[in-house]
Design a protein around this motif. Sequence first.
Motif, PDB file in Angstrom:
ATOM      1  N   GLU A 121       0.828  -1.207   0.000  1.00 17.46           N
ATOM      2  CA  GLU A 121       0.000   0.000   0.000  1.00 17.46           C
ATOM      3  C   GLU A 121       0.861   1.255   0.000  1.00 17.46           C
ATOM      4  O   GLU A 121       0.581   2.216  -0.729  1.00 17.46           O
ATOM      5  CB  GLU A 121      -0.925  -0.011   1.204  1.00 17.46           C
ATOM      6  CG  GLU A 121      -2.004  -1.075   1.145  1.00 17.46           C
ATOM      7  CD  GLU A 121      -2.939  -1.004   2.338  1.00 17.46           C
ATOM      8  OE1 GLU A 121      -4.081  -0.529   2.169  1.00 17.46           O
ATOM      9  OE2 GLU A 121      -2.523  -1.435   3.432  1.00 17.46           O
ATOM     10  N   GLU A 132      -7.236   0.633  -4.134  1.00 20.22           N
ATOM     11  CA  GLU A 132      -8.599   0.818  -4.628  1.00 20.22           C
ATOM     12  C   GLU A 132      -8.641   1.182  -6.110  1.00 20.22           C
ATOM     13  O   GLU A 132      -9.700   1.102  -6.734  1.00 20.22           O
ATOM     14  CB  GLU A 132      -9.311   1.909  -3.816  1.00 20.22           C
ATOM     15  CG  GLU A 132      -9.573   1.565  -2.362  1.00 20.22           C
ATOM     16  CD  GLU A 132      -8.314   1.593  -1.509  1.00 20.22           C
ATOM     17  OE1 GLU A 132      -7.311   2.238  -1.933  1.00 20.22           O
ATOM     18  OE2 GLU A 132      -8.324   0.968  -0.433  1.00 20.22           O
ATOM     19  N   ARG A 133      -7.524   1.573  -6.657  1.00 20.54           N
ATOM     20  CA  ARG A 133      -7.492   1.999  -8.063  1.00 20.54           C
ATOM     21  C   ARG A 133      -6.977   0.911  -8.999  1.00 20.54           C
ATOM     22  O   ARG A 133      -6.983   1.095 -10.224  1.00 20.54           O
ATOM     23  CB  ARG A 133      -6.610   3.242  -8.201  1.00 20.54           C
ATOM     24  CG  ARG A 133      -7.170   4.463  -7.491  1.00 20.54           C
ATOM     25  CD  ARG A 133      -6.195   5.624  -7.488  1.00 20.54           C
ATOM     26  NE  ARG A 133      -5.792   5.999  -8.841  1.00 20.54           N
ATOM     27  CZ  ARG A 133      -4.848   6.896  -9.109  1.00 20.54           C
ATOM     28  NH1 ARG A 133      -4.209   7.500  -8.118  1.00 20.54           N
ATOM     29  NH2 ARG A 133      -4.534   7.182 -10.357  1.00 20.54           N
ATOM     30  N   ASN A 159      -8.901  -8.924   3.757  1.00 18.73           N
ATOM     31  CA  ASN A 159      -9.931  -8.654   2.753  1.00 18.73           C
ATOM     32  C   ASN A 159     -11.202  -8.104   3.382  1.00 18.73           C
ATOM     33  O   ASN A 159     -12.281  -8.239   2.814  1.00 18.73           O
ATOM     34  CB  ASN A 159     -10.234  -9.937   1.969  1.00 18.73           C
ATOM     35  CG  ASN A 159     -10.666  -9.670   0.543  1.00 18.73           C
ATOM     36  OD1 ASN A 159     -10.528  -8.557   0.035  1.00 18.73           O
ATOM     37  ND2 ASN A 159     -11.190 -10.686  -0.116  1.00 18.73           N
ATOM     38  N   ARG A 161     -13.091  -5.352   3.692  1.00 19.43           N
ATOM     39  CA  ARG A 161     -13.271  -4.053   3.070  1.00 19.43           C
ATOM     40  C   ARG A 161     -14.660  -4.002   2.438  1.00 19.43           C
ATOM     41  O   ARG A 161     -15.279  -5.046   2.200  1.00 19.43           O
ATOM     42  CB  ARG A 161     -12.179  -3.775   2.044  1.00 19.43           C
ATOM     43  CG  ARG A 161     -12.044  -4.816   0.964  1.00 19.43           C
ATOM     44  CD  ARG A 161     -10.799  -4.601   0.098  1.00 19.43           C
ATOM     45  NE  ARG A 161      -9.573  -4.893   0.837  1.00 19.43           N
ATOM     46  CZ  ARG A 161      -8.645  -3.979   1.110  1.00 19.43           C
ATOM     47  NH1 ARG A 161      -8.798  -2.735   0.701  1.00 19.43           N
ATOM     48  NH2 ARG A 161      -7.556  -4.304   1.771  1.00 19.43           N
ATOM     49  N   THR A 163     -15.792  -3.495  -0.518  1.00 26.67           N
ATOM     50  CA  THR A 163     -15.862  -4.344  -1.713  1.00 26.67           C
ATOM     51  C   THR A 163     -14.671  -5.282  -1.691  1.00 26.67           C
ATOM     52  O   THR A 163     -13.556  -4.897  -2.064  1.00 26.67           O
ATOM     53  CB  THR A 163     -15.838  -3.495  -3.002  1.00 26.67           C
ATOM     54  OG1 THR A 163     -16.904  -2.532  -2.971  1.00 26.67           O
ATOM     55  CG2 THR A 163     -15.996  -4.386  -4.226  1.00 26.67           C
ATOM     56  N   PHE A 165     -11.798  -8.002  -2.388  1.00 31.53           N
ATOM     57  CA  PHE A 165     -11.097  -8.465  -3.573  1.00 31.53           C
ATOM     58  C   PHE A 165     -11.435  -9.933  -3.820  1.00 31.53           C
ATOM     59  O   PHE A 165     -11.769 -10.672  -2.888  1.00 31.53           O
ATOM     60  CB  PHE A 165      -9.582  -8.321  -3.397  1.00 31.53           C
ATOM     61  CG  PHE A 165      -9.119  -6.917  -3.152  1.00 31.53           C
ATOM     62  CD1 PHE A 165      -9.483  -5.884  -4.001  1.00 31.53           C
ATOM     63  CD2 PHE A 165      -8.295  -6.620  -2.075  1.00 31.53           C
ATOM     64  CE1 PHE A 165      -9.050  -4.582  -3.787  1.00 31.53           C
ATOM     65  CE2 PHE A 165      -7.852  -5.327  -1.837  1.00 31.53           C
ATOM     66  CZ  PHE A 165      -8.235  -4.308  -2.692  1.00 31.53           C
ATOM     67  N   GLN A 212     -18.791   4.262 -12.414  1.00 31.54           N
ATOM     68  CA  GLN A 212     -18.433   4.660 -11.053  1.00 31.54           C
ATOM     69  C   GLN A 212     -19.598   5.383 -10.384  1.00 31.54           C
ATOM     70  O   GLN A 212     -19.877   5.183  -9.210  1.00 31.54           O
ATOM     71  CB  GLN A 212     -17.189   5.552 -11.086  1.00 31.54           C
ATOM     72  CG  GLN A 212     -15.929   4.825 -11.500  1.00 31.54           C
ATOM     73  CD  GLN A 212     -14.773   5.747 -11.692  1.00 31.54           C
ATOM     74  OE1 GLN A 212     -14.924   6.956 -11.801  1.00 31.54           O
ATOM     75  NE2 GLN A 212     -13.567   5.182 -11.738  1.00 31.54           N
TER      76      GLN A 212
END
Length: 217
Positions: A121, A132-133, A159, A161, A163, A165, A212
Motif C-alpha cells: 500500500e 482501490e485503483r 480482505n 473491506r 468491496t 477483492f 463509477q
Amino acid sequence: MPSINHDDRTISFKIVYCGTPLSGKTSNLQQIHAKLDPTGRSDLVSLSTAQDRTLFFDFLAVEADALPGYKTSFHLYTVPGQITYNATLQLVLRQADGVVFVADSQMDRQRDNLQSLQSLEANLRMNGSALERLPIVIQYNKRDLPNAAPVEYLEYLFNNRPTPFLSFESDARTGRNVLATLNAISQAVLHQFRLRTAPPDSNGTPKEMRTQELAAA
C-alpha cells in the motif's frame, strides 16, 4: 498503464505478484511457465540468491487473444518480499496494471503478511496509485500445510473491506489454483482497460465515469 504500440498492433499489461518472502510468488510463475504452451509464453527469467529467494525479480510474458485486432501479452513480475529490497518493489510496481497479493497461509506468518500488505500500500501511494485503483487478487497460498490458518481468519485480516477483492485458496507447489489466479487478475485488468477506453455515451460521459457513478449511487 498498459503499453500500446499501434504500429505493431500490440498491447502489453503489467501484473505484479507481491507478498512476504517465501510466500510462493516465484512458485506461481514457475507453475504458469510449466503449464502453458511454450508457443504462448516466454522463458522464465529469475534472479535469485543462494537461498533460492528472489533477489531482484522474476519475469514471464504470456500471450493471449484478448483484444480484437491486437496481439495481447501479460508481463508477469514478482518482487522480493524482504524490506531491504523495498526500492525494487517500488520500481517494479510502477505503472502496474494489476497486482496479485500472495499470502502465506501458515498461522505464524500472519504478521509478516500484514507488513507485506502495508508495504504494498505504501509503495503504491508513492507511485501515485492505491489498492482501490488497481485490480487486485488475493491468493492464500500453502493451504496444504497443517498449520494453515482458517480462510475466514485470513479474509478478516486482508480482505475486510466494503468491496472485497477476489481471493483464491492455493498450493503453488502443486499448481492448485495458480492458473485460476492468473485468469482472474488478467480478466480484471482487461475489464478495467475496456472501461477506460470505452467511447462516451450519448451524453458525452465516458463509460468508466458512468459506471463509477452508478456504483456510488
